[in-house]
Design a protein around this motif. Structure first.
Motif, PDB file in Angstrom:
ATOM      1  N   ASN A 218      38.526  35.747  39.753  1.00  0.00           N
ATOM      2  CA  ASN A 218      39.239  34.602  39.826  1.00  0.00           C
ATOM      3  C   ASN A 218      39.580  33.737  38.576  1.00  0.00           C
ATOM      4  O   ASN A 218      40.991  33.402  38.240  1.00  0.00           O
ATOM      5  CB  ASN A 218      38.495  33.413  40.718  1.00  0.00           C
ATOM      6  CG  ASN A 218      39.405  32.189  40.973  1.00  0.00           C
ATOM      7  OD1 ASN A 218      40.375  32.214  41.692  1.00  0.00           O
ATOM      8  ND2 ASN A 218      38.938  31.193  40.466  1.00  0.00           N
ATOM      9  N   TYR A 219      38.569  33.885  37.556  1.00  0.00           N
ATOM     10  CA  TYR A 219      39.035  33.170  36.239  1.00  0.00           C
ATOM     11  C   TYR A 219      40.037  33.900  35.553  1.00  0.00           C
ATOM     12  O   TYR A 219      41.088  33.198  35.146  1.00  0.00           O
ATOM     13  CB  TYR A 219      37.606  33.212  35.470  1.00  0.00           C
ATOM     14  CG  TYR A 219      37.850  32.639  34.073  1.00  0.00           C
ATOM     15  CD1 TYR A 219      38.276  31.377  33.740  1.00  0.00           C
ATOM     16  CD2 TYR A 219      38.074  33.806  33.004  1.00  0.00           C
ATOM     17  CE1 TYR A 219      38.592  31.059  32.286  1.00  0.00           C
ATOM     18  CE2 TYR A 219      38.413  33.441  31.872  1.00  0.00           C
ATOM     19  CZ  TYR A 219      38.740  32.050  31.517  1.00  0.00           C
ATOM     20  OH  TYR A 219      38.875  31.781  29.985  1.00  0.00           O
ATOM     21  N   ARG A 221      42.320  36.276  36.922  1.00  0.00           N
ATOM     22  CA  ARG A 221      43.663  36.559  37.670  1.00  0.00           C
ATOM     23  C   ARG A 221      44.233  34.968  37.623  1.00  0.00           C
ATOM     24  O   ARG A 221      45.493  35.156  37.395  1.00  0.00           O
ATOM     25  CB  ARG A 221      43.316  36.781  38.894  1.00  0.00           C
ATOM     26  CG  ARG A 221      42.894  38.328  39.106  1.00  0.00           C
ATOM     27  CD  ARG A 221      44.203  39.057  39.163  1.00  0.00           C
ATOM     28  NE  ARG A 221      45.282  38.720  39.695  1.00  0.00           N
ATOM     29  CZ  ARG A 221      45.388  38.943  41.076  1.00  0.00           C
ATOM     30  NH1 ARG A 221      44.529  39.587  41.648  1.00  0.00           N
ATOM     31  NH2 ARG A 221      46.616  38.519  41.484  1.00  0.00           N
ATOM     32  N   VAL A 222      43.644  33.765  37.818  1.00  0.00           N
ATOM     33  CA  VAL A 222      44.083  32.616  37.974  1.00  0.00           C
ATOM     34  C   VAL A 222      44.343  31.749  36.751  1.00  0.00           C
ATOM     35  O   VAL A 222      45.343  31.459  36.316  1.00  0.00           O
ATOM     36  CB  VAL A 222      43.349  31.663  39.259  1.00  0.00           C
ATOM     37  CG1 VAL A 222      44.117  30.637  39.187  1.00  0.00           C
ATOM     38  CG2 VAL A 222      43.355  32.634  40.415  1.00  0.00           C
ATOM     39  N   ASP A 223      43.112  31.721  36.198  1.00  0.00           N
ATOM     40  CA  ASP A 223      43.218  30.653  34.984  1.00  0.00           C
ATOM     41  C   ASP A 223      43.748  31.525  33.442  1.00  0.00           C
ATOM     42  O   ASP A 223      44.557  30.835  32.838  1.00  0.00           O
ATOM     43  CB  ASP A 223      41.751  30.538  34.629  1.00  0.00           C
ATOM     44  CG  ASP A 223      41.046  29.515  35.461  1.00  0.00           C
ATOM     45  OD1 ASP A 223      41.704  29.394  36.686  1.00  0.00           O
ATOM     46  OD2 ASP A 223      39.823  29.176  35.160  1.00  0.00           O
ATOM     47  N   LYS A 225      45.808  34.149  33.938  1.00  0.00           N
ATOM     48  CA  LYS A 225      46.968  34.919  34.653  1.00  0.00           C
ATOM     49  C   LYS A 225      47.320  36.312  34.409  1.00  0.00           C
ATOM     50  O   LYS A 225      48.302  36.854  34.158  1.00  0.00           O
ATOM     51  CB  LYS A 225      48.117  34.190  34.025  1.00  0.00           C
ATOM     52  CG  LYS A 225      48.196  32.581  34.540  1.00  0.00           C
ATOM     53  CD  LYS A 225      49.474  31.809  33.753  1.00  0.00           C
ATOM     54  CE  LYS A 225      49.518  30.308  34.532  1.00  0.00           C
ATOM     55  NZ  LYS A 225      48.246  29.620  34.360  1.00  0.00           N
ATOM     56  N   LYS A 228      47.422  41.555  38.684  1.00  0.00           N
ATOM     57  CA  LYS A 228      46.728  42.576  39.438  1.00  0.00           C
ATOM     58  C   LYS A 228      46.888  44.090  38.956  1.00  0.00           C
ATOM     59  O   LYS A 228      45.617  44.590  38.746  1.00  0.00           O
ATOM     60  CB  LYS A 228      46.834  42.399  41.123  1.00  0.00           C
ATOM     61  CG  LYS A 228      46.240  43.640  42.017  1.00  0.00           C
ATOM     62  CD  LYS A 228      46.899  43.808  43.346  1.00  0.00           C
ATOM     63  CE  LYS A 228      46.153  44.782  44.034  1.00  0.00           C
ATOM     64  NZ  LYS A 228      46.571  44.885  45.611  1.00  0.00           N
ATOM     65  N   LYS A 297      42.297  42.589  44.982  1.00  0.00           N
ATOM     66  CA  LYS A 297      42.571  41.684  43.820  1.00  0.00           C
ATOM     67  C   LYS A 297      42.822  42.310  42.678  1.00  0.00           C
ATOM     68  O   LYS A 297      42.990  41.515  41.417  1.00  0.00           O
ATOM     69  CB  LYS A 297      41.518  40.688  43.831  1.00  0.00           C
ATOM     70  CG  LYS A 297      41.242  39.576  44.997  1.00  0.00           C
ATOM     71  CD  LYS A 297      42.161  38.802  45.360  1.00  0.00           C
ATOM     72  CE  LYS A 297      41.806  37.874  46.355  1.00  0.00           C
ATOM     73  NZ  LYS A 297      42.918  36.825  46.440  1.00  0.00           N
TER      74      LYS A 297
END
Length: 327
Positions: A218-219, A221-223, A225, A228, A297
């Protein structure tokens, strides 16, 4: 059917079979990466029939490092049979530089006055021994203000030779690599393990849970960017033991040793050892969940390290392939 016609049919069949196998491997790699770290020293002396090339897309050899003056003095010619065997199975091989622990001399090698030579040396090694690229495992305090410039220069030089640039990353030093540096890599291997260990005996418990994997992905992938297609979830084929009290010295054991010494332990994530110590690791069910998470993910699974696996039906690498390539 004449002999000449039969010979032509056999030749065409052979070509078709070769192309089909090649296309199958290419499609497999695009679908799901399986990256395994393998000891460089072990690769030099490996019985190539026992190396599970059929279950891997990439092998990272740990570790290739210069001496403290920046010179690569190790004879790498014994790796040639290993690399040829891997390529025959469609598997890419990359030496991995640095590794866990401190490498103070890297701060000197990445500076402006020495960086170009260091990059040139790495590229020369990749070309000379037919490696498919370089894996950068510079970690923690070894990442400094020159890291970004080094990665950019290395990427440019390797790309010119049609070679890969990959990296091992972790949340423990998550803010140190810049976004620009991370974007240079063809893909990154997320080390989602070692959240505790023998270096923190006051924090006993599992070092590589499913929840750790979710949060780590999550870090980045999301924070950060990272898409995948450019991130691979790392898993560990080993465990750490703690207890029975905080004054006890922690221990470590690879997965293969655990299941050999404690029958049935492959079906759990922890086992009580003689003397009361608890060994924490990833068994079959947790590994299966992590592979499913990686399919959703990420773009594959990275393994530290292949030689820690168990044989037969207890093999985690076998499980990774079964789940990773299942439709």
């Amino acid at each position: 059917m004449t002999r000449s016609l039969l010979a032509l049919v056999l030749i065409l069949l052979s070509i078709w079979t070769t192309n089909a196998q090649s296309n199958k491997k290419s499609a497999k790699e695009k679908q799901f990466r399986v990256v395994g770290y393998y000891s460089l020293r072990s690769a030099m002396n490996a019985d190539l029939k026992t190396v599970p090339f059929d279950k891997l897309t990439h092998v990272n050899l740990s570790f290739l490092n210069p001496d403290t003056s920046g010179n690569f003095t190790q004879d790498l010619s014994p790796l040639v049979p290993f690399v040829k065997a891997a390529h025959a199975r469609g598997v890419k091989v990359l030496p991995s530089i640095a590794g866990g622990g401190r490498h103070e001399y890297y701060h000197k090698l990445l500076r402006d006055d020495r960086r170009s030579k260091f990059v040139s040396d790495l590229v020369d090694i990749a070309v000379r021994y037919d490696f498919d690229g370089i894996d950068v495992d510079i970690e923690g305090k070894d990442i400094d203000e020159n890291y970004e410039a080094f990665v950019i220069e290395l990427k440019k030089a390797l790309k010119a030779k049609k070679k890969l640039t990959t990296s091992a990353i972790a949340v423990f030093y998550k803010d140190q690599p810049s976004d620009r540096a991370l974007k240079q890599y063809d893909f990154v291997n997320l080390m989602s393990y070692d959240h505790t260990g023998p270096w923190t005996p006051s924090k006993p418990g599992p070092h590589s849970t499913y929840d750790h994997a979710v949060a780590d992905l999550n870090y980045f992938r999301v924070d950060r960017k990272i898409p995948k297609k450019k991130i691979v979830l790392g898993v560990g084929f080993y465990g750490y033991g703690f207890g029975p009290d905080l004054t006890s010295k922690p221990s470590s054991m690879n997965y293969g040793q655990i299941v050999k010494n404690f029958p049935g332990s492959e079906n759990s994530d922890q086992v009580t050892m003689p003397g009361g110590q608890t060994m924490y690791y990833n068994g079959i069910e947790t590994m299966k969940k992590k592979v499913q998470l990686a399919k959703e993910k990420a773009s594959g699974i990275m393994i530290w390290q292949i030689l820690g696996d168990a044989p037969g039906d207890q093999s985690l690498l076998k499980l990774i392939n079964e789940v990773g390539y299942a439709r």
